[in-house]
Design an enzyme around this catalytic site. Structure first.
Site, PDB file in Angstrom:
ATOM      1  N   ARG A 228       0.883  -1.185   0.000  1.00  0.00           N
ATOM      2  CA  ARG A 228       0.000   0.000   0.000  1.00  0.00           C
ATOM      3  C   ARG A 228       0.906   1.216   0.000  1.00  0.00           C
ATOM      4  O   ARG A 228       1.672   1.417   0.941  1.00  0.00           O
ATOM      5  CB  ARG A 228      -0.915  -0.014   1.229  1.00  0.00           C
ATOM      6  CG  ARG A 228      -1.651   1.290   1.453  1.00  0.00           C
ATOM      7  CD  ARG A 228      -2.760   1.183   2.457  1.00  0.00           C
ATOM      8  NE  ARG A 228      -3.887   0.453   1.899  1.00  0.00           N
ATOM      9  CZ  ARG A 228      -5.125   0.471   2.400  1.00  0.00           C
ATOM     10  NH1 ARG A 228      -5.394   1.181   3.488  1.00  0.00           N
ATOM     11  NH2 ARG A 228      -6.092  -0.210   1.831  1.00  0.00           N
TER      12      ARG A 228
ATOM     13  N   HIS B 271      -7.190   0.808  -6.548  1.00  0.00           N
ATOM     14  CA  HIS B 271      -7.398  -0.112  -5.414  1.00  0.00           C
ATOM     15  C   HIS B 271      -8.027  -1.398  -5.975  1.00  0.00           C
ATOM     16  O   HIS B 271      -9.188  -1.701  -5.723  1.00  0.00           O
ATOM     17  CB  HIS B 271      -8.312   0.570  -4.383  1.00  0.00           C
ATOM     18  CG  HIS B 271      -8.266  -0.045  -3.019  1.00  0.00           C
ATOM     19  ND1 HIS B 271      -7.494  -1.148  -2.702  1.00  0.00           N
ATOM     20  CD2 HIS B 271      -8.920   0.279  -1.861  1.00  0.00           C
ATOM     21  CE1 HIS B 271      -7.668  -1.456  -1.434  1.00  0.00           C
ATOM     22  NE2 HIS B 271      -8.523  -0.609  -0.897  1.00  0.00           N
TER      23      HIS B 271
ATOM     24  N   GLN C 281      -9.789  -4.033  -3.729  1.00  0.00           N
ATOM     25  CA  GLN C 281     -11.117  -3.562  -3.347  1.00  0.00           C
ATOM     26  C   GLN C 281     -12.106  -3.814  -4.488  1.00  0.00           C
ATOM     27  O   GLN C 281     -13.231  -4.280  -4.261  1.00  0.00           O
ATOM     28  CB  GLN C 281     -11.054  -2.060  -3.030  1.00  0.00           C
ATOM     29  CG  GLN C 281     -12.388  -1.467  -2.628  1.00  0.00           C
ATOM     30  CD  GLN C 281     -12.873  -1.982  -1.280  1.00  0.00           C
ATOM     31  OE1 GLN C 281     -12.153  -1.927  -0.309  1.00  0.00           O
ATOM     32  NE2 GLN C 281     -14.092  -2.483  -1.231  1.00  0.00           N
TER      33      GLN C 281
ATOM     34  N   ASP D 182     -17.375   6.721  -1.421  1.00  0.00           N
ATOM     35  CA  ASP D 182     -16.092   6.604  -0.714  1.00  0.00           C
ATOM     36  C   ASP D 182     -15.756   7.977  -0.131  1.00  0.00           C
ATOM     37  O   ASP D 182     -16.356   8.995  -0.525  1.00  0.00           O
ATOM     38  CB  ASP D 182     -15.004   6.117  -1.702  1.00  0.00           C
ATOM     39  CG  ASP D 182     -13.636   5.967  -1.055  1.00  0.00           C
ATOM     40  OD1 ASP D 182     -13.557   5.797   0.177  1.00  0.00           O
ATOM     41  OD2 ASP D 182     -12.627   6.008  -1.795  1.00  0.00           O
TER      42      ASP D 182
ATOM     43  N   CYS E 134     -16.445   1.242   0.439  1.00  0.00           N
ATOM     44  CA  CYS E 134     -15.248   0.436   0.716  1.00  0.00           C
ATOM     45  C   CYS E 134     -14.852   0.512   2.178  1.00  0.00           C
ATOM     46  O   CYS E 134     -14.146  -0.371   2.671  1.00  0.00           O
ATOM     47  CB  CYS E 134     -14.098   0.894  -0.174  1.00  0.00           C
ATOM     48  SG  CYS E 134     -13.703   2.637   0.030  1.00  0.00           S
TER      49      CYS E 134
ATOM     50  N   ARG F  27     -13.502  -8.871   1.050  1.00  0.00           N
ATOM     51  CA  ARG F  27     -12.082  -8.517   0.884  1.00  0.00           C
ATOM     52  C   ARG F  27     -11.195  -9.736   1.168  1.00  0.00           C
ATOM     53  O   ARG F  27     -10.211  -9.976   0.477  1.00  0.00           O
ATOM     54  CB  ARG F  27     -11.697  -7.361   1.824  1.00  0.00           C
ATOM     55  CG  ARG F  27     -12.326  -6.007   1.511  1.00  0.00           C
ATOM     56  CD  ARG F  27     -11.862  -5.445   0.172  1.00  0.00           C
ATOM     57  NE  ARG F  27     -10.423  -5.450   0.033  1.00  0.00           N
ATOM     58  CZ  ARG F  27      -9.595  -4.492   0.490  1.00  0.00           C
ATOM     59  NH1 ARG F  27     -10.099  -3.436   1.071  1.00  0.00           N
ATOM     60  NH2 ARG F  27      -8.290  -4.585   0.320  1.00  0.00           N
TER      61      ARG F  27
END
Ligand code: CP
Ligand code: NVA
Length: 303
Positions: free
Chosen positions: A95, A127, A130, A217, A257, A285
């Site tokens: 990340r 992402h 996700q 989001d 998310c 996830r």
């Protein structure tokens, strides 16, 4: 596919295979005797926990490194970090702030002749893990029926980008509703339009009209926290609340998310409503991480 940096590193068929593998009840323990390095330049709850749990379920050892501990491009270069981690681990999840860091890590690993694959656990650009969970959730509720409409409301950010590409690849209709200066640029719009049916609105109601899926989001992503107050002003009218949801299809689901910010991009009432599938999405996830590790290890679903 050796590295997974964006959702379209997988083909449409391969995405479906990853989703099928995610549903395996007793998956082969493909990571036994293997470790997976998970590097985080930014905070994480879901991504770290779901990745660690998935690695454990496949028989492997997850090794997580958080925030300043590694110091990518501070303590040592991204290339040196990648080559070092690749000498220990079968996979590296990362990340990062800058998406280009992932490409540099992958290039360094490839140049060193290592088999280790890099997985994007979120960058400023995308992402994709996700998006896999989002697609698993949408498939569970609606299938990938042509005509199912997914409305993303908010900042045209990393999550919106991966979701849009993934949904278009799977044949869904996408509408993106963002304030004028927070939309995708013309080049990206054209790129998305080449993938399928997608429209862009600065009026959130028009984006949500008739949608089966309403997704939102955070308005100020990690790394943009100093813009939070400005964005609170710029995103007025873009809260996914019951008024906005009244424009969606009667059977609409609400997705996020997470983490969610009450009263900003979503109201608590909508987040807790019967339409909300955010906890299923969070659980997915972990399932899709299993599916992804299986796929990247060469396992394919039985046809
Ligand atoms: N959705 C998501 O990536 O959550 P975390 O930032 O907590 O990992
Ligand atoms: N767009 C958000 C997603 C958090 C999971 C961010 O990048 O901070």
């Amino acid at each position: 596919m050796k590295h997974f940096l964006e959702i379209d590193d997988l083909s449409k068929e391969e995405i479906a295979e990853v989703l099928d593998l995610s549903e395996l009840v007793a998956p082969p323990r493909v990571l036994s005797d293997m470790s997976v390095g998970l590097v985080f330049e930014k905070p994480s709850l879901r991504t770290r926990n779901s990745s660690e749990a998935a690695v454990y379920q496949l028989g492997g050892l997850p090794v997580s490194m958080v925030s300043g501990e590694v110091g990518i491009d501070k303590r040592e270069s991204a290339e040196d970090v990648a080559r070092t981690l690749a000498s220990y681990h079968g996979f590296i999840g990362a990340r990062v702030f800058a998406h280009s860091t992932l490409g540099r890590m992958a290039k360094a690993i490839d140049a060193a002749g290592s088999e280790t694959g890099i997985i994007n656990l979120l960058s400023d650009h995308s992402h994709p893990c996700q998006a896999l969970a989002d697609l698993a959730t949408i498939r569970n509720h609606f299938g990938f029926r042509p005509g199912v409409k997914v409305a993303f409301i908010g900042d045209s950010n990393n999550v919106a980008r991966s979701l849009t590409i993934g949904c278009l690849m799977m044949g869904l209709v996408v509408a993106v509703g963002s304030p004028e200066s927070y939309g995708f640029d013309d080049a990206e719009r054209a790129r998305f339009q080449a993938l399928g049916s997608v429209t862009f609105f600065s009026d959130p109601g028009r984006a949500v009209d008739g949608a089966q899926v309403v997704y939102t989001d955070v308005w100020a992503s990690m790394g943009k926290e100093e813009e939070h107050q400005q964005r609170l002003r710029d995103f007025v009218g873009f809260t996914v609340d019951s008024d906005l949801m009244s424009r969606a299809s009667e059977d609409a689901i609400v997705m996020h998310c997470l983490p969610a910010h009450d009263g900003e991009e979503i109201s608590r009432e909508v987040l807790e409503s019967a339409a909300s599938v955010v906890w299923e999405q969070a659980r997915n996830r972990m399932n899709v991480m299993r599916g992804l590790f299986l796929f990247m290890s060469g396992v394919r679903p039985r046809s």
